[in-house]
Design a protein around this motif. Structure first.
Motif, PDB file in Angstrom:
ATOM      1  N   VAL A  77      -1.911   1.166  -4.664  1.00  0.00           N
ATOM      2  CA  VAL A  77      -1.305  -0.113  -4.282  1.00  0.00           C
ATOM      3  C   VAL A  77      -0.479  -0.647  -5.446  1.00  0.00           C
ATOM      4  N   HIS A 135       0.862  -1.188   0.000  1.00  0.00           N
ATOM      5  CA  HIS A 135       0.000   0.000   0.000  1.00  0.00           C
ATOM      6  C   HIS A 135       0.893   1.231   0.000  1.00  0.00           C
ATOM      7  N   GLU A 136       0.727   2.077  -0.994  1.00  0.00           N
ATOM      8  CA  GLU A 136       1.509   3.307  -1.122  1.00  0.00           C
ATOM      9  C   GLU A 136       0.555   4.484  -1.001  1.00  0.00           C
ATOM     10  N   SER A 188      -2.894   6.461   0.540  1.00  0.00           N
ATOM     11  CA  SER A 188      -4.246   6.083   0.940  1.00  0.00           C
ATOM     12  C   SER A 188      -4.970   5.213  -0.086  1.00  0.00           C
ATOM     13  N   SER A 189      -4.685   5.407  -1.383  1.00  0.00           N
ATOM     14  CA  SER A 189      -5.451   4.640  -2.362  1.00  0.00           C
ATOM     15  C   SER A 189      -4.613   3.993  -3.459  1.00  0.00           C
TER      16      SER A 189
END
Length: 151
Positions: A72, A66-67, A69-70
């Motif tokens: 990936v 996960h990079e 908040s949204s």
């Protein structure tokens, strides 16, 4: 003009008209036709950068990052080759490592894919036929059994 000649002329004209109509339809749809590849096929065929296509396979174990908040990144594998996928957006509820996935987007590099749509399946039985057949040929997956990746 003889009856036979008129009939042949009519059939020829109808054939030419049909060929022109099919050509126009294919020309109009050329941008919306999306090809499906597995990781091995994508490595072998090396589609040009920016090509829009779908890739499918299993989400590789340990590859989900996960990079922010949204956004990936994860790898899609057919257990021979893998492709790194970057996706920004909400992942489906059923998305997880070791499960089947189909991603649609564009080729960004030799082993890099930028997805704008990710579809997840709860097990391999609902995988695209091409990917399931490839896994069956490799002896990884059989009907009614779990894959070696998820055991």
């Amino acid at each position: 003009m003889a009856r036979k000649k008129r009939r042949l002329l009519l059939i020829g004209a109808a054939g030419i008209t049909l060929a022109i109509a099919m050509s126009l339809v294919l020309f109009a749809l050329r941008d919306s036709i999306v090809f499906f590849y597995g990781p091995t096929e994508m490595a072998e065929k090396a589609p040009p950068l920016g090509t829009r296509l779908r890739i499918g396979g299993l989400v590789e174990q340990g590859s989900l990052i996960h990079e922010g908040s949204s956004t990936v990144t994860f790898a899609v594998t057919d257990l021979k080759q893998h492709i790194k996928v970057i996706y920004t957006g909400l992942l489906p509820d059923l998305f997880r490592e070791g499960q089947g996935v189909v991603a649609e987007g564009t080729v960004e590099g030799p082993n890099l894919f930028h997805a704008d749509t990710v579809l997840a399946k709860h097990d391999e039985r609902y995988m695209p036929k091409d990917v399931a057949d490839r896994l069956k040929r490799q002896g990884i997956w059989r009907d009614g059994e779990k894959s070696a990746q998820t055991q």
